[in-house]
Design a protein around this motif. Structure first.
Motif, PDB file in Angstrom:
ATOM      1  N   THR A 254     -42.434  10.402 -40.676  1.00  0.00           N
ATOM      2  CA  THR A 254     -43.216  10.110 -39.719  1.00  0.00           C
ATOM      3  C   THR A 254     -41.384   9.420 -38.112  1.00  0.00           C
ATOM      4  O   THR A 254     -40.631   9.126 -39.013  1.00  0.00           O
ATOM      5  CB  THR A 254     -43.780   7.913 -39.178  1.00  0.00           C
ATOM      6  OG1 THR A 254     -44.411   8.109 -40.620  1.00  0.00           O
ATOM      7  CG2 THR A 254     -43.927   8.321 -37.800  1.00  0.00           C
ATOM      8  N   TRP A 255     -42.324  10.141 -37.184  1.00  0.00           N
ATOM      9  CA  TRP A 255     -41.376  10.454 -35.630  1.00  0.00           C
ATOM     10  C   TRP A 255     -41.728   9.102 -34.959  1.00  0.00           C
ATOM     11  O   TRP A 255     -43.105   8.757 -34.769  1.00  0.00           O
ATOM     12  CB  TRP A 255     -41.419  11.349 -34.891  1.00  0.00           C
ATOM     13  CG  TRP A 255     -40.908  12.999 -35.478  1.00  0.00           C
ATOM     14  CD1 TRP A 255     -41.550  13.727 -36.005  1.00  0.00           C
ATOM     15  CD2 TRP A 255     -39.856  13.469 -36.039  1.00  0.00           C
ATOM     16  NE1 TRP A 255     -40.905  14.946 -36.411  1.00  0.00           N
ATOM     17  CE2 TRP A 255     -39.637  14.470 -35.961  1.00  0.00           C
ATOM     18  CE3 TRP A 255     -38.536  12.243 -34.951  1.00  0.00           C
ATOM     19  CZ2 TRP A 255     -37.971  15.123 -36.548  1.00  0.00           C
ATOM     20  CZ3 TRP A 255     -37.210  13.549 -35.058  1.00  0.00           C
ATOM     21  CH2 TRP A 255     -37.691  14.146 -36.082  1.00  0.00           C
ATOM     22  N   PHE A 256     -40.987   7.951 -34.593  1.00  0.00           N
ATOM     23  CA  PHE A 256     -40.667   7.057 -33.948  1.00  0.00           C
ATOM     24  C   PHE A 256     -40.123   7.709 -32.273  1.00  0.00           C
ATOM     25  O   PHE A 256     -38.443   7.359 -32.268  1.00  0.00           O
ATOM     26  CB  PHE A 256     -40.079   5.811 -34.608  1.00  0.00           C
ATOM     27  CG  PHE A 256     -40.708   5.103 -35.976  1.00  0.00           C
ATOM     28  CD1 PHE A 256     -41.944   4.166 -35.768  1.00  0.00           C
ATOM     29  CD2 PHE A 256     -40.328   6.205 -36.840  1.00  0.00           C
ATOM     30  CE1 PHE A 256     -42.499   4.611 -36.919  1.00  0.00           C
ATOM     31  CE2 PHE A 256     -40.737   5.783 -38.173  1.00  0.00           C
ATOM     32  CZ  PHE A 256     -42.269   4.715 -37.876  1.00  0.00           C
ATOM     33  N   THR A 257     -41.117   7.759 -30.867  1.00  0.00           N
ATOM     34  CA  THR A 257     -40.596   7.910 -29.973  1.00  0.00           C
ATOM     35  C   THR A 257     -40.384   7.592 -28.816  1.00  0.00           C
ATOM     36  O   THR A 257     -41.013   6.592 -28.876  1.00  0.00           O
ATOM     37  CB  THR A 257     -41.821   9.127 -29.917  1.00  0.00           C
ATOM     38  OG1 THR A 257     -42.760   9.186 -29.405  1.00  0.00           O
ATOM     39  CG2 THR A 257     -41.583  10.410 -31.008  1.00  0.00           C
ATOM     40  N   ALA A 258     -39.201   7.930 -28.013  1.00  0.00           N
ATOM     41  CA  ALA A 258     -40.099   7.599 -26.331  1.00  0.00           C
ATOM     42  C   ALA A 258     -39.339   8.297 -25.920  1.00  0.00           C
ATOM     43  O   ALA A 258     -38.917   9.572 -26.085  1.00  0.00           O
ATOM     44  CB  ALA A 258     -38.207   5.882 -26.780  1.00  0.00           C
TER      45      ALA A 258
ATOM     46  N   ALA B 180     -29.615  -3.161 -37.107  1.00  0.00           N
ATOM     47  CA  ALA B 180     -28.335  -3.832 -36.380  1.00  0.00           C
ATOM     48  C   ALA B 180     -28.662  -3.300 -35.065  1.00  0.00           C
ATOM     49  O   ALA B 180     -28.418  -3.177 -34.528  1.00  0.00           O
ATOM     50  CB  ALA B 180     -26.757  -3.096 -37.156  1.00  0.00           C
ATOM     51  N   VAL B 181     -29.383  -2.082 -35.278  1.00  0.00           N
ATOM     52  CA  VAL B 181     -29.641  -0.987 -33.603  1.00  0.00           C
ATOM     53  C   VAL B 181     -30.662  -2.684 -33.186  1.00  0.00           C
ATOM     54  O   VAL B 181     -29.844  -3.033 -31.518  1.00  0.00           O
ATOM     55  CB  VAL B 181     -30.591   0.358 -34.104  1.00  0.00           C
ATOM     56  CG1 VAL B 181     -30.371  -0.261 -32.609  1.00  0.00           C
ATOM     57  CG2 VAL B 181     -29.069   0.775 -34.164  1.00  0.00           C
ATOM     58  N   VAL B 182     -31.352  -2.852 -33.785  1.00  0.00           N
ATOM     59  CA  VAL B 182     -32.514  -3.534 -33.145  1.00  0.00           C
ATOM     60  C   VAL B 182     -31.488  -4.951 -33.088  1.00  0.00           C
ATOM     61  O   VAL B 182     -31.947  -6.034 -31.784  1.00  0.00           O
ATOM     62  CB  VAL B 182     -33.712  -3.615 -33.980  1.00  0.00           C
ATOM     63  CG1 VAL B 182     -34.554  -5.178 -33.117  1.00  0.00           C
ATOM     64  CG2 VAL B 182     -33.930  -2.639 -33.597  1.00  0.00           C
ATOM     65  N   ASP B 183     -30.720  -5.960 -33.403  1.00  0.00           N
ATOM     66  CA  ASP B 183     -30.238  -6.873 -33.675  1.00  0.00           C
ATOM     67  C   ASP B 183     -29.390  -7.000 -32.349  1.00  0.00           C
ATOM     68  O   ASP B 183     -28.934  -7.951 -32.092  1.00  0.00           O
ATOM     69  CB  ASP B 183     -29.579  -6.913 -35.428  1.00  0.00           C
ATOM     70  CG  ASP B 183     -29.501  -9.194 -35.140  1.00  0.00           C
ATOM     71  OD1 ASP B 183     -29.862  -9.476 -34.831  1.00  0.00           O
ATOM     72  OD2 ASP B 183     -28.201  -8.845 -35.985  1.00  0.00           O
ATOM     73  N   THR B 184     -28.133  -6.036 -32.295  1.00  0.00           N
ATOM     74  CA  THR B 184     -27.285  -6.272 -31.075  1.00  0.00           C
ATOM     75  C   THR B 184     -27.140  -5.511 -30.245  1.00  0.00           C
ATOM     76  O   THR B 184     -27.229  -5.996 -29.365  1.00  0.00           O
ATOM     77  CB  THR B 184     -26.110  -5.001 -31.925  1.00  0.00           C
ATOM     78  OG1 THR B 184     -26.705  -3.572 -31.804  1.00  0.00           O
ATOM     79  CG2 THR B 184     -25.054  -5.105 -33.382  1.00  0.00           C
TER      80      THR B 184
ATOM     81  N   GLU C 217     -36.450   1.542 -27.648  1.00  0.00           N
ATOM     82  CA  GLU C 217     -37.516   1.778 -27.979  1.00  0.00           C
ATOM     83  C   GLU C 217     -38.432   2.174 -29.759  1.00  0.00           C
ATOM     84  O   GLU C 217     -38.734   2.082 -30.400  1.00  0.00           O
ATOM     85  CB  GLU C 217     -38.784   2.586 -26.721  1.00  0.00           C
ATOM     86  CG  GLU C 217     -39.736   2.479 -27.167  1.00  0.00           C
ATOM     87  CD  GLU C 217     -40.785   3.456 -25.721  1.00  0.00           C
ATOM     88  OE1 GLU C 217     -42.199   3.895 -25.897  1.00  0.00           O
ATOM     89  OE2 GLU C 217     -40.285   3.206 -24.761  1.00  0.00           O
ATOM     90  N   CYS C 218     -37.319   3.910 -29.721  1.00  0.00           N
ATOM     91  CA  CYS C 218     -37.210   4.497 -30.950  1.00  0.00           C
ATOM     92  C   CYS C 218     -36.978   3.363 -32.184  1.00  0.00           C
ATOM     93  O   CYS C 218     -37.760   3.699 -32.697  1.00  0.00           O
ATOM     94  CB  CYS C 218     -36.787   5.781 -31.700  1.00  0.00           C
ATOM     95  SG  CYS C 218     -36.950   6.952 -29.988  1.00  0.00           S
ATOM     96  N   PHE C 219     -36.473   2.338 -32.091  1.00  0.00           N
ATOM     97  CA  PHE C 219     -35.834   1.562 -32.939  1.00  0.00           C
ATOM     98  C   PHE C 219     -36.808   0.601 -33.054  1.00  0.00           C
ATOM     99  O   PHE C 219     -36.938  -0.289 -34.475  1.00  0.00           O
ATOM    100  CB  PHE C 219     -34.271   1.771 -33.351  1.00  0.00           C
ATOM    101  CG  PHE C 219     -32.970   2.324 -32.759  1.00  0.00           C
ATOM    102  CD1 PHE C 219     -33.049   2.927 -33.966  1.00  0.00           C
ATOM    103  CD2 PHE C 219     -33.424   3.265 -31.728  1.00  0.00           C
ATOM    104  CE1 PHE C 219     -32.348   4.167 -33.753  1.00  0.00           C
ATOM    105  CE2 PHE C 219     -32.193   4.396 -31.845  1.00  0.00           C
ATOM    106  CZ  PHE C 219     -31.900   4.397 -32.889  1.00  0.00           C
ATOM    107  N   VAL C 220     -36.810   0.267 -31.905  1.00  0.00           N
ATOM    108  CA  VAL C 220     -38.085  -1.153 -32.009  1.00  0.00           C
ATOM    109  C   VAL C 220     -39.339  -0.644 -32.601  1.00  0.00           C
ATOM    110  O   VAL C 220     -39.617  -1.066 -33.736  1.00  0.00           O
ATOM    111  CB  VAL C 220     -38.189  -1.811 -31.090  1.00  0.00           C
ATOM    112  CG1 VAL C 220     -39.826  -2.903 -30.831  1.00  0.00           C
ATOM    113  CG2 VAL C 220     -36.607  -2.340 -30.421  1.00  0.00           C
TER     114      VAL C 220
END
Length: 485
Positions: free
Chosen positions: A333-337, A428-432, A462-465
């Motif tokens: 799956t791709w998670f896009t923005a 870590a991306v979302v947390d920091t 947005e991709c990471f969330v």
């Protein structure tokens, strides 16, 4: 009546209290007024304070399944040993492009999936150039009509273990380099680098076509002959490791790596029929190693893909309209923005209003600890993409906060020989709130023009969330042994 006064805050004895204030800036004002020494810490809630995402993040933090899966994924990534083995026409090694067998006209492109109608200017120009190169049309106008008719099919390079810089357009007759991990037999592919400036990958046409034909008719067969004299192939990991000690970050700066690669093949190349012409082309192409760096990185990150429960990011790619990530534990799956605007330096006569948004598969190098993650190794690049040496060092330090490991082979001399940060951790991306940094070129937004600058861009949060919200891990599950037999 006297006005009320703010009582003094005291620490030990008569010393002022020392306070760490976390959150909005106003939190620090009252204790400062009372005489305290206040250190305001930069902090914000993860995912903009979204409670559902925050709960998902808490569920995944220190989860035994996730921790074990990430150890497995990182081990697989670091174990990859990319060797340059071959150069072949794309149709011979990528079945989807075997038009003679399938009867279909298929082109591969950079980034997550996109159709012709939605493509940006540089990618559309790449499609037109590929149609001309393959003889599917004899004018740009006819090539555009062919694409409009629906006669061409488009698929992402990443879906076929391939990568392509900028537009990434790869057609059946185009030569691709073949990179292999000898232990697993896994392979990855990338087209050949055309050089700087006016190139098909940036959407330039005209004189570009003659160079592409020369690359297919002369360059590729000559390189194939050279590789036939090197039965062990060429060790791309060793070249990358050495180039990082010589000022490259192996994405936007490949000067040392290109020279090192040329040294590996120079002697047998000089003995070939077209050796002098090929040597001249390679000596002038300081971007030559980029596509090798991309294929080697694709090989490593693909090895880490598909580990259940792993939060390691295995692809970050851009098509000029959208950018997307893939995560090891979330399948294909791709998670896009929306694609981000690039902050950088422009060639004379161009500016931000001329620039296309972020485009290309070359950010696969960042997922392998190179590019923006190894910016500390390449202080000279700040004169090309913007920024300062201090910012370059700080960027590599920041990227270490969102990764799972340091690369055992890719060392950063300016940081005391530390390994480059590798293995982007979704959590870590979302947390920091730290978005991965990518070094990249800038393409003109209109088709047919080409590169107009270079700079830095951030992978959109947005991709990471979106990926974090999709994670299915439950605390009730128990870890399984996911190690490679």
């Amino acid at each position: 009546m006297n006005a009320p006064t703010t009582p003094a805050l005291l620490g030990a004895g008569d010393a002022p209290a020392r306070i760490a204030a976390v959150g909005v800036a106003g939190f620090a004002d009252v204790p400062r007024t009372a005489g305290a020494q206040v250190d305001a810490l930069e902090w914000r809630p993860p995912a903009g304070g979204d409670p559902d995402i925050g709960w998902n993040l808490a569920e995944l933090t220190d989860h035994p399944l996730v921790e074990e899966a990430n150890r497995t994924a990182v081990a697989r990534l670091l174990a990859a040993r990319p060797l340059w083995r071959d150069v072949r026409p794309a149709r011979e090694v990528l079945p989807v492009l075997d038009d003679r067998a399938t009867g279909e006209r298929v082109l591969l492109h950079a980034g997550p999936p996109i159709g012709w109608a939605d493509m940006c200017g540089p990618m559309r120009a790449g499609v037109i150039g590929a149609a001309l190169l393959e003889g599917w049309a004899d004018t740009p106008e006819k090539a555009e009509l062919l694409a409009d008719s629906g006669a061409l099919r488009f698929e992402p390079c990443h879906h076929h273990e391939a990568v392509g810089p900028m537009g990434g357009i790869t057609s059946p007759s185009m030569p691709v380099l073949v990179v292999e991990d000898p232990a697993s037999g896994r392979r990855a592919y990338a087209n050949l680098n055309e050089g700087a400036g006016r190139c098909l990958r940036y959407g330039a046409l005209g004189d570009v076509m003659e160079r592409l034909r020369w690359m297919a008719d002369v360059l590729a067969p000559t390189l194939d002959t050279v590789l036939g004299t090197l039965p062990e192939g060429v060790d791309l990991r060793a070249i990358t490791a050495q180039a990082l000690q010589m000022g490259d970050e192996c994405h936007s700066r490949n000067t040392a790596a290109s020279a090192l690669l040329l040294r590996e093949i120079a002697a047998p190349l000089a003995r070939t029929e077209h050796g002098p012409d090929v040597l001249e082309f390679l000596a002038a192409n300081h971007y030559w190693f980029l596509n090798f760096s991309m294929a080697a990185s694709k090989l490593a990150t693909s090895a880490a893909h598909g580990v259940p429960h792993s939060t390691l990011v295995t692809a970050f790619a851009r098509n000029g309209v959208e950018v997307g990530i893939r995560v090891s534990g979330l399948g294909d799956t791709w998670f896009t923005a929306p694609a981000a605007r690039i902050e950088g330096l422009y060639f004379a006569g161009y500016g931000p209003e001329d620039a296309n948004p972020d485009i290309g598969d070359s950010a696969i190098t960042e997922t392998n600890g190179l590019g923006g993650f190894s910016l500390a190794a390449a202080p000279a690049i700040t004169g090309f993409v913007g920024g300062t040496v201090d910012q370059a060092l700080r960027t590599s330090r920041d990227m270490a906060r969102i990764t799972l490991a340091r690369h055992e082979a890719y060392r950063l001399p300016a940081l005391g020989g530390l390994g480059s940060p590798v293995g982007i951790d979704l959590r870590a991306v979302v947390d920091t709130g730290i978005e991965p940094v990518v070094t990249t070129g800038i393409a003109h937004r209109e088709p047919g023009i080409g590169q107009i600058g270079a700079g830095l861009v951030h992978a959109p949060m947005e991709c990471f969330v979106k990926a974090l919200a999709a994670f299915p891990v439950s605390r009730d599950e128990e870890p399984e042994d996911t190690r490679t037999p």
